[in-house]
Design an enzyme around this catalytic site. Structure first.
Site, PDB file in Angstrom:
ATOM      1  N   ILE A   8      13.120   8.708   1.173  1.00 46.57           N
ATOM      2  CA  ILE A   8      12.382   7.729   1.980  1.00 46.57           C
ATOM      3  C   ILE A   8      12.343   8.083   3.462  1.00 46.57           C
ATOM      4  O   ILE A   8      11.879   7.293   4.273  1.00 46.57           O
ATOM      5  CB  ILE A   8      12.962   6.307   1.802  1.00 46.57           C
ATOM      6  N   LYS A   9      12.818   9.259   3.838  1.00 41.82           N
ATOM      7  CA  LYS A   9      12.877   9.640   5.246  1.00 41.82           C
ATOM      8  C   LYS A   9      11.554  10.253   5.712  1.00 41.82           C
ATOM      9  O   LYS A   9      10.674  10.573   4.921  1.00 41.82           O
ATOM     10  CB  LYS A   9      14.028  10.629   5.483  1.00 41.82           C
TER      11      LYS A   9
END
Length: 178
Positions: A161-162
């Protein structure tokens, strides 16, 4: 090796090392701080690390995994970063490291943190090491310099999710070879 080389160029940083996760980078940072050098006494089991609970739990597990004690620092309600006045009040001779989180990619006041380190050195003979948790800060800048290039150990995460992902993975930057 190509990815590490590109990251080093992007960050203008000579010491950048990929790991399997951001949490592993934090664990590695604490492990590296066990080695004494110059005025740095090294971290020993039972020493304290000042940290914030306003982060993913995985950011604080390496503290416990290294036999260190977590001492909580409040957050600034306006930035959600560490409350630096509270940080300054909580440093003791057992404080060997500070793990700060650049919450949501918004950098902490790194100049004020350096002042706090200097005050601690005057009181205790050494500066607590600073580890920047830059899990959400890849590409963020403080005073025109990218996070990861301000003289501290800095962790980045490449988890799914970065901003930049390798499905999972991490990076640790170091200010010098020692």
């Amino acid at each position: 090796e190509e990815f590490e080389s590109d990251i080093k160029d992007y960050l203008d940083q000579d010491y950048a090392f990929t790991t399997n996760a951001g949490t592993s980078s934090l664990h590695l940072a604490l492990h590296l701080l066990k080695k004494p050098y110059y005025k740095w006494p090294g971290i020993e089991e039972g020493d304290e690390v000042l940290a914030t609970a306003m982060t993913c739990t995985a950011s604080n597990w390496p503290i416990l995994a290294n036999g260190l004690k977590i001492k909580w620092v409040d957050i600034d309600p306006e930035t959600l970063n560490m409350d630096l006045d509270d940080l300054a009040r909580k440093i003791t001779p057992k404080t060997k490291a500070i793990i700060l989180v650049h919450w949501g990619g918004y950098p902490n006041d790194l100049d004020k943190i350096k002042q706090i380190q200097k005050q601690a050195e005057e009181l205790y003979g050494f500066k607590p090491a600073v580890i920047e948790d830059g899990a959400h800060s890849f590409g963020s800048e403080y005073k025109g310099k990218k996070i990861g290039n301000h003289g501290n150990l800095t962790m980045f995460s490449f988890q799914a999710i970065k901003h930049i992902t390798s499905i999972d993975g991490g990076l640790l930057t170091a200010p010098h070879q020692e």
